[in-house]
Design an enzyme around this catalytic site. Structure first.
Site, PDB file in Angstrom:
ATOM      1  N   ASP A 157       8.147  -0.740   2.481  1.00  0.00           N
ATOM      2  CA  ASP A 157       8.024   0.723   2.436  1.00  0.00           C
ATOM      3  C   ASP A 157       9.020   1.449   3.345  1.00  0.00           C
ATOM      4  OD1 ASP A 157       5.734   1.437   0.665  1.00  0.00           O
ATOM      5  OD2 ASP A 157       4.640   0.092   2.006  1.00  0.00           O
ATOM      6  N   GLU A 173      10.289   9.044   6.825  1.00  0.00           N
ATOM      7  CA  GLU A 173       9.559  10.177   7.403  1.00  0.00           C
ATOM      8  C   GLU A 173       8.361   9.715   8.234  1.00  0.00           C
ATOM      9  OE1 GLU A 173       8.068  14.308   5.721  1.00  0.00           O
ATOM     10  OE2 GLU A 173       6.937  12.684   4.825  1.00  0.00           O
ATOM     11  N   ARG A 212       3.253  -1.536   7.831  1.00  0.00           N
ATOM     12  CA  ARG A 212       4.314  -0.588   8.159  1.00  0.00           C
ATOM     13  C   ARG A 212       4.448  -0.360   9.670  1.00  0.00           C
ATOM     14  NH1 ARG A 212       4.940   4.638   4.814  1.00  0.00           N
ATOM     15  NH2 ARG A 212       6.983   4.233   5.740  1.00  0.00           N
ATOM     16  N   ARG A 253      -4.456   6.945   7.636  1.00  0.00           N
ATOM     17  CA  ARG A 253      -3.307   6.434   8.410  1.00  0.00           C
ATOM     18  C   ARG A 253      -3.171   7.074   9.796  1.00  0.00           C
ATOM     19  NH1 ARG A 253       0.618   4.571   4.742  1.00  0.00           N
ATOM     20  NH2 ARG A 253      -0.454   3.549   3.022  1.00  0.00           N
ATOM     21  N   HIS A 309      -1.527  11.251   2.454  1.00  0.00           N
ATOM     22  CA  HIS A 309      -0.977  11.971   3.599  1.00  0.00           C
ATOM     23  C   HIS A 309      -1.158  13.474   3.387  1.00  0.00           C
ATOM     24  CE1 HIS A 309       2.002   8.471   4.394  1.00  0.00           C
ATOM     25  NE2 HIS A 309       1.154   8.500   5.399  1.00  0.00           N
ATOM     26  N   ILE A 365       4.977   3.832  -5.777  1.00  0.00           N
ATOM     27  CA  ILE A 365       4.425   3.315  -4.515  1.00  0.00           C
ATOM     28  C   ILE A 365       4.079   4.483  -3.576  1.00  0.00           C
ATOM     29  CG2 ILE A 365       5.365   0.974  -4.585  1.00  0.00           C
ATOM     30  CD1 ILE A 365       7.713   2.010  -2.834  1.00  0.00           C
ATOM     31  N   CYS A 387       8.826  12.025   1.976  1.00  0.00           N
ATOM     32  CA  CYS A 387       8.727  10.710   2.609  1.00  0.00           C
ATOM     33  C   CYS A 387      10.092  10.056   2.835  1.00  0.00           C
ATOM     34  CB  CYS A 387       7.911   9.741   1.744  1.00  0.00           C
ATOM     35  SG  CYS A 387       6.446  10.439   1.000  1.00  0.00           S
TER      36      CYS A 387
HETATM   37  N1  GLY Z   1       3.849   3.242  -0.091  1.00  0.00           N
HETATM   38  C1  GLY Z   1       3.915   4.273   0.851  1.00  0.00           C
HETATM   39  C2  GLY Z   1       2.840   4.148   1.845  1.00  0.00           C
HETATM   40  O1  GLY Z   1       1.791   3.709   1.473  1.00  0.00           O
HETATM   41  O2  GLY Z   1       2.968   4.414   2.990  1.00  0.00           O
END
Ligand code: GLY
Length: 256
Positions: free
Chosen positions: A61, A66, A86, A134, A164, A245, A251
């Protein structure tokens, strides 16, 4: 006005990026690279320089740069992404930010705080932050403490439906927000003018304002017409491979 942008070339593992929409299929790598190149050209057409970071094969990813930092006119904040796959995307970003910011004003969100840049929307000196899967309460607390030192205000926005904050709402300057779904009547945004998006075009809430022009994802005619009617010049960019995705226009860059 923005003068700088940072993007990261999609890596060959982009097809393994996190997705909530497997029914859309996997990104086709060659097409993702073409769309990314067109995105860079659109940014340049808005009068900014574009720093292109190399593909990072360790992180599927990682083109969604961003999420790893929040860049403001006074400071930069390296985030602590809440998605485990990530989390270490941030490891290489300090060196990049040092090209633009003094070390003293490069801050960091620390565990157990989590925060992703996609949850942060800058509206002048006010930063709205989505509390999401997140970005957690501790991440927002730290972010508020950091930005407070620089005279900025941070306002938490609870999210119910989207990944987000900027999945569903984006600021187009001039007191105007582009809003979809749960954001059409959020009390936090009551004072703003709204351009509303029909549910079937909700993906296109993720547009970016770039120095007066709005970059809009290709294929969303109602959103395109409403933004034009509101008086903005527009550029469209095809983001079909990134949509697969859960990624969109915002982003794909840091803008400052
Ligand atoms: N695929 C982007 C994210 O989930 O952060």
């Amino acid at each position: 006005m923005f003068t700088h942008t940072i993007v990261r070339t999609p890596c060959s593992k982009v097809c393994d990026g996190i997705t909530s929409a497997p029914e859309l299929g996997k990104p086709v790598y060659g097409k993702a690279l073409e769309q990314h190149a067109a995105y860079i050209e659109a940014l340049k057409a808005c009068g900014v320089d574009v720093k292109v970071l190399p593909a990072d094969e360790a992180f599927p990813d990682s083109c969604f740069v961003e999420d790893v930092a929040v860049v403001t006119r006074k400071c930069a904040v390296i985030t602590n992404p809440g998605a485990p796959s990530r989390n270490h995307e941030t490891d290489s970003i300090r060196g990049v930010l040092l090209e633009y910011y003094d070390d003293a004003v490069i801050e960091k969100i620390q565990a157990p705080g989590t925060l992703e840049g996609g949850d942060v929307m800058m509206c002048g000196d006010t930063f709205y932050v989505g509390r999401s899967a997140r970005t957690n309460a501790e991440g927002i607390r730290q972010f508020g403490e950091i930005l407070g030192k620089y005279g900025f205000t941070v306002i938490e926005v609870p999210l119910a439906e989207v990944l987000h904050l900027k999945t569903g709402v984006n600021y187009l300057e001039n007191g105007t927000m582009l809003v979809a779904g749960e954001f059409t009547d959020k009390p936090e945004f009551a004072a703003y003018k709204k351009i509303e998006i029909p549910v079937e075009e909700a993906y296109a809430a993720n547009c970016i304002w770039m120095n007066g022009t709005v970059i809009v994802p290709e294929g969303y005619p109602t959103v395109l017409a409403r933004i034009r009617e509101a008086g903005y010049p527009v550029i469209t960019v095809d983001t079909s491979e990134f949509r697969k995705i859960d990624g969109g226009l915002s982003c794909l860059s840091l803008r400052f």
